[in-house]
Design a protein around this motif. Structure first.
Motif, PDB file in Angstrom:
ATOM      1  N   SER A  96       0.813  -1.111   0.308  1.00  0.00           N
ATOM      2  CA  SER A  96       0.168   0.277  -0.072  1.00  0.00           C
ATOM      3  C   SER A  96       0.903   1.476  -0.177  1.00  0.00           C
ATOM      4  N   GLU A  97       0.516   2.205  -1.065  1.00  0.00           N
ATOM      5  CA  GLU A  97       0.805   3.750  -0.676  1.00  0.00           C
ATOM      6  C   GLU A  97       1.138   4.175   0.824  1.00  0.00           C
ATOM      7  N   GLU A  98      -0.078   3.455   2.157  1.00  0.00           N
ATOM      8  CA  GLU A  98      -0.102   4.277   3.092  1.00  0.00           C
ATOM      9  C   GLU A  98       0.882   3.677   4.328  1.00  0.00           C
ATOM     10  N   LYS A  99       1.656   2.781   3.713  1.00  0.00           N
ATOM     11  CA  LYS A  99       2.067   1.896   4.334  1.00  0.00           C
ATOM     12  C   LYS A  99       3.749   1.224   3.786  1.00  0.00           C
ATOM     13  N   ASP A 100       4.785   1.524   4.927  1.00  0.00           N
ATOM     14  CA  ASP A 100       5.625   1.603   4.901  1.00  0.00           C
ATOM     15  C   ASP A 100       6.658   0.155   4.137  1.00  0.00           C
ATOM     16  N   THR A 101       6.247  -0.541   4.449  1.00  0.00           N
ATOM     17  CA  THR A 101       6.779  -2.400   3.731  1.00  0.00           C
ATOM     18  C   THR A 101       5.087  -3.061   3.461  1.00  0.00           C
ATOM     19  N   VAL A 102       5.795  -4.157   3.087  1.00  0.00           N
ATOM     20  CA  VAL A 102       4.575  -5.049   2.524  1.00  0.00           C
ATOM     21  C   VAL A 102       3.921  -5.975   3.294  1.00  0.00           C
ATOM     22  N   ILE A 103       2.898  -6.339   3.177  1.00  0.00           N
ATOM     23  CA  ILE A 103       1.739  -7.293   4.700  1.00  0.00           C
ATOM     24  C   ILE A 103       1.775  -9.203   4.261  1.00  0.00           C
ATOM     25  N   GLU A 104       2.380  -8.814   4.651  1.00  0.00           N
ATOM     26  CA  GLU A 104       1.638 -10.782   3.989  1.00  0.00           C
ATOM     27  C   GLU A 104       0.481 -11.164   4.354  1.00  0.00           C
ATOM     28  N   LEU A 105      -0.141 -11.139   4.000  1.00  0.00           N
ATOM     29  CA  LEU A 105      -1.955 -11.250   4.750  1.00  0.00           C
ATOM     30  C   LEU A 105      -2.194 -13.336   4.429  1.00  0.00           C
ATOM     31  N   ASN A 106      -1.288 -14.043   3.059  1.00  0.00           N
ATOM     32  CA  ASN A 106      -1.487 -15.151   3.266  1.00  0.00           C
ATOM     33  C   ASN A 106      -0.528 -15.553   2.839  1.00  0.00           C
ATOM     34  N   PRO A 107       0.665 -16.725   3.478  1.00  0.00           N
ATOM     35  CA  PRO A 107       1.426 -17.064   3.159  1.00  0.00           C
ATOM     36  C   PRO A 107       1.679 -18.195   1.975  1.00  0.00           C
ATOM     37  N   GLY A 108       0.490 -18.381   1.688  1.00  0.00           N
ATOM     38  CA  GLY A 108      -0.290 -19.828   0.528  1.00  0.00           C
ATOM     39  C   GLY A 108      -1.029 -19.204  -0.815  1.00  0.00           C
ATOM     40  N   GLY A 109      -0.591 -17.955  -0.255  1.00  0.00           N
ATOM     41  CA  GLY A 109      -2.099 -16.850  -2.026  1.00  0.00           C
ATOM     42  C   GLY A 109      -0.599 -16.123  -3.089  1.00  0.00           C
ATOM     43  N   ALA A 110      -2.549 -16.514  -3.915  1.00  0.00           N
ATOM     44  CA  ALA A 110      -1.551 -16.607  -5.086  1.00  0.00           C
ATOM     45  C   ALA A 110      -1.047 -15.058  -6.740  1.00  0.00           C
ATOM     46  N   PHE A 111      -1.346 -13.591  -5.473  1.00  0.00           N
ATOM     47  CA  PHE A 111      -0.899 -13.020  -6.140  1.00  0.00           C
ATOM     48  C   PHE A 111      -0.742 -11.791  -4.716  1.00  0.00           C
ATOM     49  N   GLY A 112      -0.112 -11.279  -5.929  1.00  0.00           N
ATOM     50  CA  GLY A 112       0.654  -9.375  -5.482  1.00  0.00           C
ATOM     51  C   GLY A 112      -0.317  -8.551  -5.639  1.00  0.00           C
ATOM     52  N   LEU A 113      -0.644  -7.870  -4.638  1.00  0.00           N
ATOM     53  CA  LEU A 113      -1.996  -6.629  -4.519  1.00  0.00           C
ATOM     54  C   LEU A 113      -1.179  -5.390  -4.180  1.00  0.00           C
ATOM     55  N   ALA A 114      -0.502  -4.249  -5.213  1.00  0.00           N
ATOM     56  CA  ALA A 114      -0.371  -3.550  -5.022  1.00  0.00           C
ATOM     57  C   ALA A 114      -1.420  -2.241  -5.183  1.00  0.00           C
ATOM     58  N   ILE A 115      -1.587  -1.215  -4.175  1.00  0.00           N
ATOM     59  CA  ILE A 115      -2.715  -0.532  -4.532  1.00  0.00           C
ATOM     60  C   ILE A 115      -2.650   1.078  -3.474  1.00  0.00           C
ATOM     61  N   ASP A 116      -2.971   2.056  -3.935  1.00  0.00           N
ATOM     62  CA  ASP A 116      -3.639   3.473  -3.360  1.00  0.00           C
ATOM     63  C   ASP A 116      -4.302   3.383  -3.041  1.00  0.00           C
ATOM     64  N   PRO A 117      -4.854   3.591  -1.540  1.00  0.00           N
ATOM     65  CA  PRO A 117      -5.967   3.247  -1.196  1.00  0.00           C
ATOM     66  C   PRO A 117      -6.901   4.381  -1.931  1.00  0.00           C
ATOM     67  N   LEU A 118      -6.403   5.308  -1.719  1.00  0.00           N
ATOM     68  CA  LEU A 118      -7.322   6.854  -1.528  1.00  0.00           C
ATOM     69  C   LEU A 118      -6.463   7.504  -2.442  1.00  0.00           C
ATOM     70  N   ASP A 119      -6.762   7.686  -3.838  1.00  0.00           N
ATOM     71  CA  ASP A 119      -6.311   8.531  -4.546  1.00  0.00           C
ATOM     72  C   ASP A 119      -7.074   9.863  -4.304  1.00  0.00           C
ATOM     73  N   GLY A 120      -6.191  11.015  -4.580  1.00  0.00           N
ATOM     74  CA  GLY A 120      -6.792  12.492  -4.813  1.00  0.00           C
ATOM     75  C   GLY A 120      -7.538  13.037  -3.113  1.00  0.00           C
ATOM     76  N   SER A 121      -6.638  12.183  -2.097  1.00  0.00           N
ATOM     77  CA  SER A 121      -7.712  12.883  -1.253  1.00  0.00           C
ATOM     78  C   SER A 121      -7.439  14.249   0.000  1.00  0.00           C
ATOM     79  N   SER A 122      -6.781  14.750  -1.674  1.00  0.00           N
ATOM     80  CA  SER A 122      -6.461  16.674  -0.572  1.00  0.00           C
ATOM     81  C   SER A 122      -7.572  16.733  -1.316  1.00  0.00           C
ATOM     82  N   ASN A 123      -8.271  16.468  -2.272  1.00  0.00           N
ATOM     83  CA  ASN A 123      -9.919  16.742  -3.188  1.00  0.00           C
ATOM     84  C   ASN A 123     -11.025  16.511  -1.794  1.00  0.00           C
ATOM     85  N   ILE A 124     -10.775  15.825  -0.575  1.00  0.00           N
ATOM     86  CA  ILE A 124     -12.132  15.603  -0.285  1.00  0.00           C
ATOM     87  C   ILE A 124     -13.074  16.295   0.328  1.00  0.00           C
ATOM     88  N   ASP A 125     -12.513  17.451   0.709  1.00  0.00           N
ATOM     89  CA  ASP A 125     -13.350  18.808   1.088  1.00  0.00           C
ATOM     90  C   ASP A 125     -13.959  19.670   0.416  1.00  0.00           C
TER      91      ASP A 125
END
Length: 336
Positions: free
Chosen positions: A83-112
């Motif tokens: 995640s763009e919001e985290k310093d390092t990668v989190i391992e969610l499922n050691p046997g998982g098939a995918f790596g997910l890269a995400i910007d959880p909220l793009d453009g947050s400066s425009n929220i208000d």
């Protein structure tokens, strides 16, 4: 978040593991859209909550969205979560098939300001280590896309061959497939760039923009329209819908030599989507999908849109530095 908004994601029955991931993402997209639509009645979503690893300010909703994705993906086929919001990668499922890269909220400066914001995601085949999952060319992606929270909540994505679009039905609380955007092939006169940074840009970018500004009296022989929303998701959605070009170059300000957009979380997923739609994406000269990040939060300049438009920008970098941009018209290099 309010879990009654459980986003459905049809059309992936033949790919059960990928379908599972997309259903979980869609649920968070729907819940986030609901939270934003309430206008911060329960909490101040635009409140500054700190800074992320790149020094960008984090709003409360940045953290809320990131936490929601982590929770939703627990027990999923996602092995590595970056995640763009985290310093390092989190391992969610050691046997998982995918790596997910995400910007959880793009453009947050425009929220208000009630401007469209969204989330950007890219899905890779999982590798043995976190670095191997994400420090690789964007061409290794198997899916990418974005959710946009605007007048409609939409998911626009690709599995590498064409683009699909889903709209959240506020009555059924499900994402419904609709006709995909086809505007990237349109010869649109629109371009998007933060013109306030003109004096800091490299000469080829300034020359390119100068020729657009000159309009019908310049070497391009037509008038152009400047657009700038300062939300990558919103800019991408507009270009996929009605064409044009987006530019976020590096410049000579401190910390901006490689621009401010992150290759792993933003540029590679957007490039994969844009190329699937028939467009192109580069750092000004090199295809984004050929770039290999040297660390998780690596940045890169980004130019994307219609294929011919992106190629034209690269042509400005190819010319001798002393050559005036006006010669483009005389030489006929970009008269197509």
């Amino acid at each position: 978040m309010n879990t009654k908004y459980a986003g459905d994601f049809p059309g992936l029955a033949a790919y059960p593991e990928l379908s599972d991931v997309m259903r979980r993402l869609a649920q968070v997209f729907a819940e986030t859209a609901h939270l934003i639509a309430k206008g911060g009645l329960e909490e101040n979503l635009a409140e500054v909550a700190g800074t992320n690893t790149g020094g960008d300010s984090q709003k409360a909703l940045d953290i809320i969205a990131d936490d929601a994705f982590v929770a939703a993906l627990a027990g999923s086929p996602v092995k590595h979560y970056a995640s763009e919001e985290k310093d390092t990668v989190i391992e969610l499922n050691p046997g998982g098939a995918f790596g997910l890269a995400i910007d959880p909220l793009d453009g947050s400066s425009n929220i208000d300001t009630n401007v469209s914001i969204g989330a950007i995601f890219g899905i890779y085949p999982a590798a043995e280590t976190p670095d191997a999952s994400f420090l690789r060319p964007g061409r290794d992606l198997i899916a990418s896309g974005y959710a946009i929270y605007g007048p409609q909540c939409c998911i626009v994505m690709t599995f590498g061959d064409g683009v699909v679009k889903y709209v959240l039905d506020p009555d059924s609380k499900a994402f419904v497939e609709v006709d995909p955007p086809i505007g990237i092939a349109t010869d649109s006169p629109e371009y998007a760039i933060n013109a306030s940074n003109y004096r800091h840009w490299p000469k080829p970018i300034r020359a390119y923009i100068d020729d657009l500004i000159a309009g019908s009296e310049g070497p391009r022989g037509r008038n152009f329209n400047l657009r700038w929303i300062a939300s990558l998701v919103a800019e991408t959605h507009r270009i996929l819908t009605r064409g044009g070009i987006f530019l976020y170059p590096g410049d000579n300000r401190e910390g901006y030599a490689r621009g401010r957009l992150r290759l792993v979380y933003e540029c590679a997923p957007i490039a994969f989507l844009v190329e699937a739609a028939g467009g192109k994406a580069s750092d000004g000269t090199n295809p984004i999908l050929d770039l290999v990040p040297d660390h998780l939060h690596a940045r890169t300049p980004l130019v994307f849109g219609g294929a011919e438009k992106v190629a034209r920008v690269a042509g400005y970098f190819d010319l001798p530095e002393e050559q005036p941009s006006a010669l483009f018209g005389k030489r006929g290099l970009f008269r197509t």
